[in-house]
Design a protein around this motif. Structure first.
Motif, short mmCIF file in Angstrom:
data_model
loop_
_atom_site.label_atom_id
_atom_site.label_comp_id
_atom_site.label_asym_id
_atom_site.label_seq_id
_atom_site.Cartn_x
_atom_site.Cartn_y
_atom_site.Cartn_z
N TYR A 125 36.76 36.02 41.82
CA TYR A 125 37.93 34.90 41.12
C TYR A 125 38.99 36.24 41.70
N PHE A 126 38.91 37.70 41.84
CA PHE A 126 39.58 38.36 41.94
C PHE A 126 40.19 38.39 43.38
N ASP A 127 41.50 38.12 43.95
CA ASP A 127 41.91 37.77 45.13
C ASP A 127 42.69 39.43 45.99
N PHE A 128 42.68 40.06 45.30
CA PHE A 128 42.42 41.13 46.49
C PHE A 128 44.21 41.65 46.73
N PRO A 129 44.90 41.37 45.76
CA PRO A 129 46.56 41.63 46.17
C PRO A 129 47.15 42.69 47.24
N ILE A 130 47.62 42.76 47.77
CA ILE A 130 48.06 43.80 48.31
C ILE A 130 49.65 44.28 48.05
N LEU A 131 50.04 45.53 46.86
CA LEU A 131 50.73 46.11 46.69
C LEU A 131 51.80 46.90 47.34
N ALA A 132 53.02 46.60 47.52
CA ALA A 132 54.07 47.66 48.27
C ALA A 132 54.18 48.18 47.46
N PRO A 133 54.65 49.21 47.30
CA PRO A 133 55.08 50.53 46.68
C PRO A 133 56.10 49.31 45.36
N GLY A 134 55.68 50.73 44.23
CA GLY A 134 55.93 50.15 42.72
C GLY A 134 55.39 48.99 42.83
N ALA A 135 55.36 47.74 43.62
CA ALA A 135 54.57 46.69 43.41
C ALA A 135 53.69 46.10 41.50
N THR A 136 53.90 44.92 40.80
CA THR A 136 52.75 44.65 40.44
C THR A 136 51.86 42.93 40.79
N ALA A 137 51.31 43.38 40.39
CA ALA A 137 49.80 41.95 40.47
C ALA A 137 49.51 41.78 38.98
N ASN A 138 49.63 39.86 38.29
CA ASN A 138 49.33 39.93 37.35
C ASN A 138 48.72 38.08 38.17
N ALA A 139 47.62 38.35 37.36
CA ALA A 139 46.11 37.02 37.29
C ALA A 139 45.61 36.93 35.81
N VAL A 140 45.98 35.53 35.14
CA VAL A 140 44.93 35.19 34.40
C VAL A 140 43.69 34.68 34.59
N PHE A 141 42.70 34.69 33.87
CA PHE A 141 41.16 34.19 33.95
C PHE A 141 41.79 32.77 34.26
N ASP A 142 41.37 32.11 34.96
CA ASP A 142 41.68 30.26 35.19
C ASP A 142 40.22 29.94 36.16
N GLN A 143 39.49 28.95 35.07
CA GLN A 143 37.91 28.82 35.70
C GLN A 143 38.02 27.58 36.43
N ILE A 144 39.76 26.83 36.43
CA ILE A 144 39.50 25.59 37.34
C ILE A 144 40.01 25.81 38.34
N LEU A 145 41.48 26.81 38.59
CA LEU A 145 42.35 27.51 39.64
C LEU A 145 40.98 28.43 40.15
N HIS A 146 40.26 29.41 39.70
CA HIS A 146 39.66 30.01 40.51
C HIS A 146 40.07 31.43 40.55
N THR A 147 41.33 32.13 39.75
CA THR A 147 41.67 32.96 39.18
C THR A 147 41.22 34.22 38.17
N GLY A 148 41.61 35.39 38.42
CA GLY A 148 41.66 36.41 37.34
C GLY A 148 41.24 37.59 38.18
N LEU A 149 40.33 37.88 37.31
CA LEU A 149 39.58 39.02 37.94
C LEU A 149 37.66 39.10 37.69
N TYR A 150 37.81 38.91 37.19
CA TYR A 150 35.85 38.33 37.32
C TYR A 150 35.52 37.17 35.97
N GLY A 151 34.70 36.60 36.77
CA GLY A 151 34.12 35.45 35.75
C GLY A 151 32.91 35.65 35.51
N VAL A 152 32.13 35.35 34.11
CA VAL A 152 30.54 35.42 34.05
C VAL A 152 30.27 33.84 33.26
N GLN A 153 29.47 33.49 33.87
CA GLN A 153 28.63 32.07 33.41
C GLN A 153 27.44 32.22 31.56
N ILE A 154 27.67 32.64 30.94
CA ILE A 154 26.49 32.70 30.37
C ILE A 154 25.23 32.13 29.70
#
Length: 192
Positions: A78-107
């Motif tokens: 799920y993690f997209d490894f964003p490249i961050l410029a000085p002072g920049a911020t990257a945000n992502a919510v977990f979304d199974q359909i869009l496949h975004t976020g930090l980490y997923g777990v299938q229970i």
């Protein structure tokens, strides 16, 4: 000649030692407490906020690790490894359909309600003097940053029956009663 060569070499190494400062970035799990919950068989996960707090250098994430999860199958894709410029911020919510976020777990389907797993995510990276895709120079590797994570197995809520389903047996009972009355009054008239 040796002295001049030594001075040139020292001048070239001087900027590299100046960059050996402890660059910093922050990683936060979303939700803020790092706790996610789900039902057996469900895929749940964490979002993230990644901040490059350095004011002059670029941060490039290179590796994301997690402690093992005994309650499910982890998925770091799920993690997209964003490249961050000085002072920049990257945000992502977990979304199974869009496949975004930090980490997923299938229970696991056999996980029991109330079970919990706790651990850490560790993100490592590199520091660059500029955009690494546009001629930036590699400076040094970044020490890993950890963020706490907790996985909880929830209890499936019983589905509430729809109002029509509740109404149907009552209506059927009233119709049956009405039919018996009609049949009874027909037999009573015929007998009399």
């Amino acid at each position: 000649m040796k002295k001049l060569l030594l001075q040139v070499l020292m001048a070239m190494l001087m900027p590299l030692t100046a960059h050996a400062l402890p660059f910093t970035f922050t990683l936060s799990a979303v939700p803020a407490a790092g706790v996610v919950n789900g039902l057996p068989g469900q895929t749940v996960g964490w979002g993230y906020q990644l901040v490059n707090t350095d004011t002059s250098n670029w941060f490039v994430p290179t590796q994301l690790n997690a402690t093992s999860f005994s309650l499910g199958s982890p998925d770091a894709s799920y993690f997209d490894f964003p490249i961050l410029a000085p002072g920049a911020t990257a945000n992502a919510v977990f979304d199974q359909i869009l496949h975004t976020g930090l980490y997923g777990v299938q229970i696991f389907p056999f996980a029991l309600p109330g079970q919990m797993d706790s651990g850490f995510f560790t993100l490592s990276g590199e520091w660059w003097s500029g955009d690494p895709l546009a001629g930036g120079i590699f400076l040094q590797t970044a020490a890993g940053v950890q963020v706490a994570a907790t996985l909880e197995v929830g209890i499936a809520a019983l589905p509430e029956p729809g109002s029509l389903l509740l109404l149907a047996p009552g209506v059927a009972l009233l119709l049956a009663r009405q039919r018996r009355r009609q049949e009874g009054s027909q037999f009573g008239l015929a007998a009399g």
